[in-house]
Write an enzyme that holds these catalytic residues in place. Structure first.
Site, PDB file in Angstrom:
ATOM      1  N   CYS A  79       0.834  -1.203   0.000  1.00 25.45           N
ATOM      2  CA  CYS A  79       0.000   0.000   0.000  1.00 25.45           C
ATOM      3  C   CYS A  79       0.874   1.260   0.000  1.00 25.45           C
ATOM      4  O   CYS A  79       1.546   1.529  -0.983  1.00 25.45           O
ATOM      5  CB  CYS A  79      -0.974  -0.034   1.179  1.00 25.45           C
ATOM      6  SG  CYS A  79      -2.373   1.077   0.965  1.00 25.45           S
ATOM      7  N   HIS A 181      -3.724  -5.250  -0.072  1.00 21.50           N
ATOM      8  CA  HIS A 181      -3.214  -5.750   1.205  1.00 21.50           C
ATOM      9  C   HIS A 181      -3.218  -7.270   1.228  1.00 21.50           C
ATOM     10  O   HIS A 181      -4.243  -7.875   1.499  1.00 21.50           O
ATOM     11  CB  HIS A 181      -4.090  -5.226   2.347  1.00 21.50           C
ATOM     12  CG  HIS A 181      -3.937  -3.766   2.572  1.00 21.50           C
ATOM     13  ND1 HIS A 181      -3.022  -3.246   3.463  1.00 21.50           N
ATOM     14  CD2 HIS A 181      -4.542  -2.708   2.001  1.00 21.50           C
ATOM     15  CE1 HIS A 181      -3.081  -1.932   3.437  1.00 21.50           C
ATOM     16  NE2 HIS A 181      -4.003  -1.572   2.554  1.00 21.50           N
ATOM     17  N   GLU A 183      -2.118  -9.135   3.455  1.00 22.80           N
ATOM     18  CA  GLU A 183      -2.420  -9.599   4.821  1.00 22.80           C
ATOM     19  C   GLU A 183      -3.911  -9.550   5.133  1.00 22.80           C
ATOM     20  O   GLU A 183      -4.343 -10.041   6.164  1.00 22.80           O
ATOM     21  CB  GLU A 183      -1.608  -8.773   5.834  1.00 22.80           C
ATOM     22  CG  GLU A 183      -2.132  -7.375   6.142  1.00 22.80           C
ATOM     23  CD  GLU A 183      -1.809  -6.306   5.088  1.00 22.80           C
ATOM     24  OE1 GLU A 183      -1.344  -6.665   3.980  1.00 22.80           O
ATOM     25  OE2 GLU A 183      -2.039  -5.117   5.373  1.00 22.80           O
TER      26      GLU A 183
END
Lengths: 198, 256
Positions: A79, A181, A183
């Site tokens: 990001c 993202h 994650e």
């Protein structure tokens, strides 16, 4: 050992937990020595570009990131960590970035809602070990208002459509970075982090 | 293309999942993190946890909930319930929540939206609006309620939605108190009125009873995401079934 760089830009807990989930040893740190000692570097972050560069400079992290990346250490930006790789951004005034890749950061040129929040697909533009096991057209979770505009077409790893086509991932040598993202992108996101860790 | 999202909502009391039917009857349906991980595996795009523990204990339970979820959940999740000010919100975000949802606190002190949006980013500030129709006919009107739907505010829900976005809310979670718990479908008129009024994503909530209801609120009211609890919790439909059904109706969905 993977160093997750803590420079006061957003919550790093989810990145840490996700890397641990795929079996990586991680240290969350603002200490340049930890970055030097680590085998791999992750630069996450959400927030404003200008504040982010100021924080990296204040903590003496700009030089160590540049020198470790130049020495060939695997680097993953997420990001804001993608945006910072480039030369400059026009987010709230003109700001200089790390300049590790040629190009700029610009507001998404879309008619759709900004920020883009949600799951969107990536179109994979070149072979990458990081994307092993990721089918072309897979969806990942995005939260962003700005996008990178690389000057070298060969740096582009993925493109995404949001009322405009934008660059959602880049890769050059040991440097890779994603606008989305991993994650927060369920099992496919964890797959990318596993590829990076091993 | 950005996909529409399916968001299961879990009401949590003292660390256990319950689901309110018309805000009154509640039934136990399990451990929040276990249930959330199952939803992730099935393809849920996001999760919302509402902590409904008695208010004097909730400041601690809500942080603990965020901490536990952050350990094991790798999709975005929002936590709502009991946060009164910037300091409560900071604790929940720091514990690992991606977003927080506030309702009563925002209406009591709207400046909290501005401050938190500036400090943490608009993307993590969700304002929940529980609205009830107060005027029917041609020009319907709705009023936002607080304290779990017990207290009226005398305000207009559409005006309030505009205001929270101006103040920096990144998303609106819109619950119709008239349809919530009925399983008769979302409130299309209310949802349409709000999506027309604001330019941030709107999560439609309250009334999902079958899969056509999910399609309807996206197609007819332009909702960006659909929230549902009962139809998923008790196994009436799986998330996967719901997503395939919506995709077959021509809605862009993330299929896993």
């Amino acid at each position: 050992m993977i160093a997750i760089i803590d420079y006061g830009m957003g919550n790093l807990r989810s990145v840490e937990k996700a890397l641990q989930k795929v079996g990586a040893e991680v240290v969350v740190s603002r200490d340049p020595d930890d970055v030097r000692r680590a085998d791999r570097i992750v630069l996450p972050g959400v927030g404003a570009f200008g504040d982010a560069m100021a924080n990296l400079e204040k903590r003496g992290l700009v030089e160590v990131i540049k020198s470790e990346v130049a020495a060939g250490k695997p680097f993953l930006g997420i990001c804001l960590g993608l945006d910072l790789l480039f030369e400059e951004s026009d987010e709230h005034g003109l700001h200089k970035g790390l300049g590790l890749l040629p190009g700029r950061v610009e507001l998404l040129p879309t008619e759709l809602k900004i920020p883009q929040i949600g799951w969107n697909q990536v179109s994979i533009r070149k072979e990458s070990a990081l994307l092993e096991g990721i089918p072309d057209g897979s969806s990942f979770y995005f939260v962003h208002s700005y996008a990178v505009v690389p000057r070298e077409e060969s740096d582009i790893l993925c493109l995404t459509d949001y009322g405009c086509s934008f660059v959602s991932a880049v890769e050059r040598g040991n440097i890779a970075a994603f606008q989305f993202h991993p994650e927060k992108s369920s099992s496919l996101g964890l797959n990318i982090l596993r590829n990076f860790s091993s | 293309m950005l996909t529409k999202r399916i968001i299961p909502c879990l009401d949590v009391r003292n660390g256990r999942v319950v689901k309110g039917i018309r805000f009154v009857n509640i039934r136990d349906a399990g451990d929040p993190v276990e249930m959330a991980s199952a939803y992730d595996r099935e393809g849920a795009d996001e999760l919302i946890f509402l902590d409904i523990t008695a208010s004097h204990e909730r400041r601690d339970t809500v942080v603990e909930l965020a901490r536990r979820c952050a350990e094991e959940l790798f999709i975005p999740f929002t936590i709502g319930g009991g946060m009164r000010d910037e300091s409560d919100i900071r604790k929940v975000l720091k514990a690992g929540a991606d977003k927080i949802a506030i309702n009563s606190a925002a209406l009591a002190n709207p400046d909290v939206i501005n401050r938190c949006s500036r400090r943490f980013g608009a993307q993590c500030i969700v304002v929940a609006i529980d609205a009830k129709m107060v005027s029917a006919g041609e020009e319907k009107q709705w009023e936002p309620f607080v304290h779990g739907g017990r207290t009226g505010t005398g305000r207009d829900a559409v005006e309030w939605a505009r205001e929270v976005v101006e103040r920096g809310a990144g998303e609106i979670m819109l619950t119709s108190m008239d349809t919530d718990g009925t399983q008769d479908g979302y409130d299309i008129d209310l949802t349409r009125a709000i999506t027309d009024a604001v330019n941030v994503p709107v999560i439609a909530s309250g009334g999902a009873g079958n899969l056509d209801h999910l399609v309807e609120v996206v197609k007819e009211a332009d909702a960006d995401a659909v929230l549902a609890a009962s139809i998923f919790h008790y196994g009436t439909y799986s998330i996967r079934e719901a997503k395939e059904y919506m995709a077959a109706a021509g809605i862009p969905m993330r299929l896993v």
